[in-house]
Motif scaffolding. Structure first.
Motif, PDB file in Angstrom:
ATOM      1  N   ALA A 121       0.847  -1.673  -0.569  1.00  0.00           N
ATOM      2  CA  ALA A 121      -0.268   0.187  -0.016  1.00  0.00           C
ATOM      3  C   ALA A 121       0.813   1.389  -0.221  1.00  0.00           C
ATOM      4  O   ALA A 121       0.506   2.218   0.710  1.00  0.00           O
ATOM      5  N   ASP A 122       2.459   0.724  -0.586  1.00  0.00           N
ATOM      6  CA  ASP A 122       3.381   2.292  -0.997  1.00  0.00           C
ATOM      7  C   ASP A 122       2.359   3.178  -1.589  1.00  0.00           C
ATOM      8  O   ASP A 122       1.822   3.108  -2.586  1.00  0.00           O
ATOM      9  N   LEU A 123       2.445   4.823  -1.263  1.00  0.00           N
ATOM     10  CA  LEU A 123       2.084   5.689  -2.023  1.00  0.00           C
ATOM     11  C   LEU A 123       3.181   6.045  -2.821  1.00  0.00           C
ATOM     12  O   LEU A 123       4.402   6.071  -2.650  1.00  0.00           O
ATOM     13  N   ASP A 124       2.907   6.839  -4.049  1.00  0.00           N
ATOM     14  CA  ASP A 124       4.128   7.595  -4.754  1.00  0.00           C
ATOM     15  C   ASP A 124       5.006   9.322  -4.717  1.00  0.00           C
ATOM     16  O   ASP A 124       4.281   9.708  -3.842  1.00  0.00           O
ATOM     17  N   ALA A 125       6.056   8.347  -4.458  1.00  0.00           N
ATOM     18  CA  ALA A 125       6.905   9.032  -3.545  1.00  0.00           C
ATOM     19  C   ALA A 125       7.072  10.552  -4.320  1.00  0.00           C
ATOM     20  O   ALA A 125       7.484  11.585  -3.368  1.00  0.00           O
ATOM     21  N   GLY A 126       7.303  10.600  -5.814  1.00  0.00           N
ATOM     22  CA  GLY A 126       7.047  11.655  -6.468  1.00  0.00           C
ATOM     23  C   GLY A 126       6.193  12.712  -6.121  1.00  0.00           C
ATOM     24  O   GLY A 126       6.028  14.138  -5.769  1.00  0.00           O
ATOM     25  N   LEU A 127       4.923  12.153  -5.430  1.00  0.00           N
ATOM     26  CA  LEU A 127       3.663  12.641  -6.223  1.00  0.00           C
ATOM     27  C   LEU A 127       4.015  13.087  -4.318  1.00  0.00           C
ATOM     28  O   LEU A 127       3.093  13.805  -3.900  1.00  0.00           O
ATOM     29  N   VAL A 128       4.348  12.561  -3.220  1.00  0.00           N
ATOM     30  CA  VAL A 128       4.529  13.382  -1.699  1.00  0.00           C
ATOM     31  C   VAL A 128       5.414  14.192  -1.898  1.00  0.00           C
ATOM     32  O   VAL A 128       4.645  15.068  -1.160  1.00  0.00           O
TER      33      VAL A 128
END
Ligand code: R2B
Ligand code: URA
Length: 263
Positions: A121-128
């Motif tokens: 369930a990782d989220l997109d690091a670039g979007l963070v």
């Protein structure tokens, strides 16, 4: 997307003011509104997903299919919501790095054909990074961290002010919240793990931007006024609007907007 149909409408209205200030009437929802409210403003869809993972997953599937058949490219899914902050005062914006279950594992567990299946369930690091930058650009207090997604607002989030007598004590609750904080968790809501897992499996860049409406290290009850709570939600929306503006400005400079037929 966010839980409330009213917020989906107000976000669509705000976007229209940015994209098309000449239109005076508020945007109309697309289709029926019994289950979800969905608006399209320029290249953005603003939709409500209800409370909790089950209704949200239905919306995520159906919008993903719609976008696929529409030939949409470079799609981003962003959930805008409220949450209980863990160490974050009310009004702080938390950008999620990863959804975790109530066990603090970074997965979403689904039961499919009688089997327990776990999905990252990782989220997109670039979007963070982009969303944190957007918050700073408009001077909104922001932190990034992991987000617990639970299936309940009360016992599932370790509250002691629900209708049922829990098995745990205030001391147990504080021990768990502190353990979560030490592991890098910064807030609790009801969708993060399912949202992260869906985005990863669908190959859609996903982000979650929530305001804290209570610091759970200080209590269970929400004590901010209605006006303050409204402002916290507006701030979360403003962060996403700023991010959208940044994305479109970058697209425009690459002439992508023209090629994608947005103008
Ligand atoms: C935050 O607020 C809602 C529960 O009150 C839920 O949708 C969530 O994640
Ligand atoms: N939403 C939640 O799920 N929990 C909170 O504490 C606040 C908002």
């Amino acid at each position: 997307m966010g839980g409330s149909p009213v917020r989906a409408a107000s976000f669509a209205d705000d976007l229209q003011k940015h994209f098309d200030p000449s239109v005076k009437s508020p945007p109309e929802p697309v289709g029926k509104t019994e289950r979800f409210s969905l608006y399209k403003v320029g290249p953005v869809i603003s939709a409500s997903h209800g409370i909790g993972t089950p209704s949200m997953l239905i919306l995520m599937h159906e919008v993903a299919k719609l976008l696929h058949y529409a030939g949409a490219k470079d799609v981003q899914y962003i959930r805008i919501g409220t949450s209980g902050g863990i160490g974050s005062e009310p009004g702080t914006i938390i950008v999620s790095t990863c959804g975790v279950m109530g066990t603090l594992e970074p997965v979403y567990e689904a039961i499919e054909l009688g089997e327990r299946r776990r999905y990252g369930a990782d989220l997109d690091a670039g979007l963070v990074e982009s969303l944190v930058t957007a918050a700073k650009e408009i001077s909104v207090p922001v932190v990034a961290g992991m987000t617990i997604g639970t299936d309940d607002f009360y016992n599932g989030q370790g509250r002691l002010d629900g209708a049922l007598k829990p098995w745990y004590t205030e001391e147990d609750k504080m021990g768990f919240l502190q353990k979560a904080y030490n592991a890098g968790v910064r807030n609790i809501e009801m969708e993060a793990a399912g949202f992260g897992a869906f985005c990863r499996r669908a190959g859609i860049r996903g982000a979650i931007v929530c305001c804290s409406i209570v610091n759970r290290l200080k209590g269970d009850q929400i004590t901010s006024t209605g006006e303050q709570l409204g402002q916290f939600s507006v701030d979360a929306q403003r962060v996403v609007t700023q991010h959208i503006k940044n994305v479109l400005a970058a697209c425009e400079s690459r002439q992508d907007v023209k090629r994608a037929g947005y103008e």
